[in-house]
Design a protein around this motif. Structure first.
Motif, PDB file in Angstrom:
ATOM      1  N   PHE A  85       0.828  -1.198   0.000  1.00  0.00           N
ATOM      2  CA  PHE A  85       0.000   0.000   0.000  1.00  0.00           C
ATOM      3  C   PHE A  85       0.869   1.257   0.000  1.00  0.00           C
ATOM      4  N   ALA A  86       0.488   2.214  -0.844  1.00  0.00           N
ATOM      5  CA  ALA A  86       1.106   3.534  -0.835  1.00  0.00           C
ATOM      6  C   ALA A  86       0.239   4.514  -0.051  1.00  0.00           C
ATOM      7  N   ASP A  87      -1.079   4.356  -0.166  1.00  0.00           N
ATOM      8  CA  ASP A  87      -2.042   5.106   0.647  1.00  0.00           C
ATOM      9  C   ASP A  87      -3.339   4.314   0.623  1.00  0.00           C
ATOM     10  N   GLU A  88      -4.413   4.886   1.103  1.00  0.00           N
ATOM     11  CA  GLU A  88      -5.648   4.119   1.249  1.00  0.00           C
ATOM     12  C   GLU A  88      -6.378   3.851  -0.063  1.00  0.00           C
ATOM     13  N   ASN A  89      -5.864   4.375  -1.176  1.00  0.00           N
ATOM     14  CA  ASN A  89      -6.474   4.099  -2.479  1.00  0.00           C
ATOM     15  C   ASN A  89      -5.464   3.713  -3.550  1.00  0.00           C
ATOM     16  N   THR A  90      -4.231   3.402  -3.111  1.00  0.00           N
ATOM     17  CA  THR A  90      -3.182   3.111  -4.078  1.00  0.00           C
ATOM     18  C   THR A  90      -2.259   2.017  -3.571  1.00  0.00           C
ATOM     19  N   VAL A  91      -1.862   1.123  -4.474  1.00  0.00           N
ATOM     20  CA  VAL A  91      -0.810   0.161  -4.170  1.00  0.00           C
ATOM     21  C   VAL A  91       0.263   0.249  -5.240  1.00  0.00           C
ATOM     22  N   ARG A  92       1.462  -0.176  -4.864  1.00  0.00           N
ATOM     23  CA  ARG A  92       2.530  -0.382  -5.845  1.00  0.00           C
ATOM     24  C   ARG A  92       2.724  -1.880  -5.991  1.00  0.00           C
ATOM     25  N   VAL A  93       2.799  -2.341  -7.200  1.00  0.00           N
ATOM     26  CA  VAL A  93       2.986  -3.759  -7.487  1.00  0.00           C
ATOM     27  C   VAL A  93       4.372  -3.956  -8.082  1.00  0.00           C
ATOM     28  N   SER A  94       5.224  -4.669  -7.345  1.00  0.00           N
ATOM     29  CA  SER A  94       6.578  -4.968  -7.813  1.00  0.00           C
ATOM     30  C   SER A  94       6.568  -6.315  -8.510  1.00  0.00           C
ATOM     31  N   HIS A  95       7.098  -6.342  -9.722  1.00  0.00           N
ATOM     32  CA  HIS A  95       7.121  -7.577 -10.500  1.00  0.00           C
ATOM     33  C   HIS A  95       8.434  -8.301 -10.282  1.00  0.00           C
ATOM     34  N   SER A  96       8.356  -9.606 -10.152  1.00  0.00           N
ATOM     35  CA  SER A  96       9.557 -10.394  -9.931  1.00  0.00           C
ATOM     36  C   SER A  96      10.351 -10.525 -11.221  1.00  0.00           C
ATOM     37  N   GLY A  97      11.641 -10.768 -11.060  1.00  0.00           N
ATOM     38  CA  GLY A  97      12.499 -10.936 -12.230  1.00  0.00           C
ATOM     39  C   GLY A  97      13.281  -9.674 -12.537  1.00  0.00           C
ATOM     40  N   GLU A  98      14.489  -9.844 -12.998  1.00  0.00           N
ATOM     41  CA  GLU A  98      15.368  -8.721 -13.280  1.00  0.00           C
ATOM     42  C   GLU A  98      14.794  -7.838 -14.381  1.00  0.00           C
ATOM     43  N   GLY A  99      14.753  -6.538 -14.093  1.00  0.00           N
ATOM     44  CA  GLY A  99      14.288  -5.583 -15.080  1.00  0.00           C
ATOM     45  C   GLY A  99      12.784  -5.505 -15.243  1.00  0.00           C
ATOM     46  N   GLN A 100      12.022  -6.219 -14.375  1.00  0.00           N
ATOM     47  CA  GLN A 100      10.567  -6.243 -14.516  1.00  0.00           C
ATOM     48  C   GLN A 100       9.918  -4.980 -13.956  1.00  0.00           C
ATOM     49  N   GLY A 101      10.573  -4.345 -12.970  1.00  0.00           N
ATOM     50  CA  GLY A 101      10.082  -3.074 -12.463  1.00  0.00           C
ATOM     51  C   GLY A 101       8.817  -3.198 -11.650  1.00  0.00           C
ATOM     52  N   SER A 102       8.061  -2.084 -11.608  1.00  0.00           N
ATOM     53  CA  SER A 102       6.844  -2.040 -10.813  1.00  0.00           C
ATOM     54  C   SER A 102       5.837  -1.121 -11.471  1.00  0.00           C
ATOM     55  N   GLU A 103       4.634  -1.126 -10.947  1.00  0.00           N
ATOM     56  CA  GLU A 103       3.596  -0.244 -11.448  1.00  0.00           C
ATOM     57  C   GLU A 103       2.703   0.197 -10.309  1.00  0.00           C
ATOM     58  N   THR A 104       1.961   1.262 -10.538  1.00  0.00           N
ATOM     59  CA  THR A 104       1.050   1.806  -9.533  1.00  0.00           C
ATOM     60  C   THR A 104      -0.380   1.481  -9.933  1.00  0.00           C
ATOM     61  N   LEU A 105      -1.161   1.079  -8.946  1.00  0.00           N
ATOM     62  CA  LEU A 105      -2.541   0.677  -9.207  1.00  0.00           C
ATOM     63  C   LEU A 105      -3.456   1.415  -8.232  1.00  0.00           C
ATOM     64  N   GLU A 106      -4.411   2.155  -8.772  1.00  0.00           N
ATOM     65  CA  GLU A 106      -5.383   2.859  -7.950  1.00  0.00           C
ATOM     66  C   GLU A 106      -6.664   2.025  -7.883  1.00  0.00           C
ATOM     67  N   PHE A 107      -7.322   2.045  -6.729  1.00  0.00           N
ATOM     68  CA  PHE A 107      -8.506   1.207  -6.535  1.00  0.00           C
ATOM     69  C   PHE A 107      -9.579   1.959  -5.759  1.00  0.00           C
ATOM     70  N   GLU A 108     -10.818   1.519  -5.958  1.00  0.00           N
ATOM     71  CA  GLU A 108     -11.934   2.031  -5.151  1.00  0.00           C
ATOM     72  C   GLU A 108     -12.123   1.179  -3.907  1.00  0.00           C
ATOM     73  N   HIS A 109     -11.986  -0.140  -4.082  1.00  0.00           N
ATOM     74  CA  HIS A 109     -12.067  -1.072  -2.959  1.00  0.00           C
ATOM     75  C   HIS A 109     -10.908  -2.057  -3.065  1.00  0.00           C
ATOM     76  N   ALA A 110     -10.432  -2.517  -1.914  1.00  0.00           N
ATOM     77  CA  ALA A 110      -9.379  -3.535  -1.893  1.00  0.00           C
ATOM     78  C   ALA A 110      -9.787  -4.654  -0.946  1.00  0.00           C
ATOM     79  N   ILE A 111      -9.394  -5.860  -1.327  1.00  0.00           N
ATOM     80  CA  ILE A 111      -9.595  -7.031  -0.468  1.00  0.00           C
ATOM     81  C   ILE A 111      -8.224  -7.649  -0.212  1.00  0.00           C
ATOM     82  N   VAL A 112      -7.827  -7.687   1.052  1.00  0.00           N
ATOM     83  CA  VAL A 112      -6.550  -8.288   1.430  1.00  0.00           C
ATOM     84  C   VAL A 112      -6.785  -9.765   1.712  1.00  0.00           C
ATOM     85  N   ALA A 113      -6.099 -10.619   0.974  1.00  0.00           N
ATOM     86  CA  ALA A 113      -6.262 -12.074   1.121  1.00  0.00           C
ATOM     87  C   ALA A 113      -4.895 -12.748   1.035  1.00  0.00           C
TER      88      ALA A 113
END
Length: 487
Positions: free
Chosen positions: A120-148
């Motif tokens: 989580f970056a804040d209550e409406n945003t997460v950062r998703v880190s991709h595995s593997g060299e050079g895969q990087g990451s991305e930012t994802l904004e959401f209205e609702h989240a479910i932690v599982a």
């Protein structure tokens, strides 16, 4: 947001694709929500990949071998040869079929699948880190989240799972050879199930447990047949001891267990039988002392989500955390850590987000232990019902009086039904015996529907079947069982 990142959005973000997460994703897709499911390892989570399914596959396989080699009284004489590599391949094929099915079902229901680790970056945003060299990451904004995000095996001091002789439950389900000897730390359901698997494969198994008995939380009369069967398999037990360290020896390892002087056991105390430490020689040591939630990797504080002192996300009956639009389901949301409990919560979470009046009802939540014999429970025990203020009517039917149980060669155990004496409503059931995990479903349905003892007793059951024991237990509570003496 980091410069250069790609930012996307979704109605519903789900973190974790275990039985809670993928069920939530599929249900949300059915409700026409835009869903993104993030998974860092494998679809199906611990249950499908490293827990429920592979363990039950090995339990079944080792049962077949053990029964074939111990059926002399049926006139069957055999000495089965176990090919462990082939057994593991078969287990892996079962797992692969199910996990592949999960991925296909998600895609068929319009779920966007994203591989990576979400924080989580804040209550409406997460950062998703991709595995593997050079895969990087991305930012994802959401209205609702479910932690599982599920749970992981608890690690005890001095026993590092990266050390080859030390196993967690996942590693114990993937060995390439049968150990000559094994010490199992913990006599809960994981420890007891795997103790049976390896004892049937010929491993010399020793179990050490801090508390004063196996399977904490279960009634003594349920545990007694399981403990007796374990003794028959040659499993040794040491109660009131805690593993403290291990060291290598010339031909294996030695595990040291110290007396646990004041170990809490179901509200009581457990004391070691002896005052001196135990020194147990073995080839492997399996640590199975429980599981803990995976919540510390999420940066929950950035979203304002609170956890308790054990790391569980606290939720209400609608699976909402203290941040209303962030929900939590499955193991990360607290006990009991059961796959079907997580799946139920996952469905509810998706429906809550979609605006439906859905909530979790734990009254008829079953539990099962796949030991020999099995244990299945649902609803209240007799003590719990009385503590809740009910005058109880209790019925019990032993499997030794069941014709079908006798024909299977498995007649240990019983079915026990607890009901409200005044109205007859079924309040709970406890079963220990063959197919207990299957039989308990009928009584879960009875509780869910508000059925009475008379309803269960008057339902005609096929003869000869194990399920007749359920009918007879209800009749026993009413005082007119046919095939056992009435109370």
């Amino acid at each position: 947001m980091v410069v250069g990142d790609v930012t996307t959005g979704t109605d519903v973000l789900i973190i974790g694709a275990g039985p809670a997460g993928y069920v939530a994703a599929i249900r949300a897709g059915q409700l026409d929500l835009d869903v993104t499911l993030v998974e860092k390892d494998a679809y199906g989570g611990t249950c499908l990949n490293d827990g429920c399914i592979p363990s039950k596959a090995l339990i079944t396989a080792t049962d077949v071998a053990h029964e074939a080699g111990n059926a002399e009284e049926m006139g069957i004489h055999a000495d089965p040869a176990v090919d462990l590599a082939k057994m593991m391949d078969w287990k892996d094929d079962v797992v692969g079929q199910l996990t592949g099915g999960v991925e296909k079902l998600c895609k068929a229901n319009g779920v966007n699948l994203l591989e990576g680790t979400a924080t989580f970056a804040d209550e409406n945003t997460v950062r998703v880190s991709h595995s593997g060299e050079g895969q990087g990451s991305e930012t994802l904004e959401f209205e609702h989240a479910i932690v599982a995000t599920g749970s992981r095996p608890i690690q005890i001091p001095g026993f590092d799972y990266s050390d080859e002789p030390v196993l967690d439950s996942t590693q114990a389900l993937a060995l390439d050879s049968v150990p000559d000897s094994m010490v199992i730390v913990g006599a809960g359901y994981i420890g007891m199930e795997l103790a049976g698997v390896y004892a049937k494969l010929g491993t010399d198994v020793t179990v050490i447990e801090m508390l004063d008995s196996i399977l904490p939380g279960y009634d003594d009369d349920l545990k007694r047949p399981v403990k007796q069967r374990a003794n028959d398999l040659g499993i040794d037990f040491h109660f009131g001891y805690a593993a403290s360290e291990w060291s290598e020896t010339g031909d294996g390892i030695q595990v040291v267990a110290e007396p646990a002087e004041q170990a809490a056991a179901d509200g009581g105390q457990a004391e070691a039988v002896e005052d001196e430490a135990l020194e147990l020689d073995a080839e492997k040591v399996l640590v199975a002392v429980g599981r803990e939630p995976v919540s510390d990797t999420l940066d929950l504080e950035e979203a304002g989500v609170e956890t308790d002192d054990r790391g569980f996300i606290q939720t209400d009956s609608r699976t909402r955390s203290n941040v209303e639009h962030i929900l939590a389901v499955g193991d990360v949301a607290g006990e009991p850590m059961l796959a079907h409990k997580g799946s139920t919560e996952g469905q509810v979470a998706a429906e809550v987000i979609a605006g439906e009046p859905s909530a979790v009802d734990y009254q008829a939540m079953p539990a099962a232990v796949f030991t020999e014999p099995e244990i299945g429970t649902v609803g209240m025990s007799e003590a719990e019902a009385e503590e809740a203020g009910f005058e109880t009517a209790v019925g019990k039917f032993p499997f030794r009086a069941s014709g079908r149980a006798l024909t299977t060669g498995e007649s240990d155990g019983f079915v026990k039904i607890v009901a409200d004496d005044e109205q007859g409503y079924v309040l709970g059931a406890q079963i220990v015996g063959p197919e207990a995990s299957e039989l308990v479903a009928e009584l879960g349905l009875a509780i869910e529907l508000g059925a009475t003892l008379e309803d269960v007793a008057s339902t005609v059951h096929t003869h000869p079947t194990l399920s007749e024991a359920v009918m007879e237990a209800a009749e026993n509570a009413l005082g007119h069982a046919i095939h056992t003496l009435n109370r």
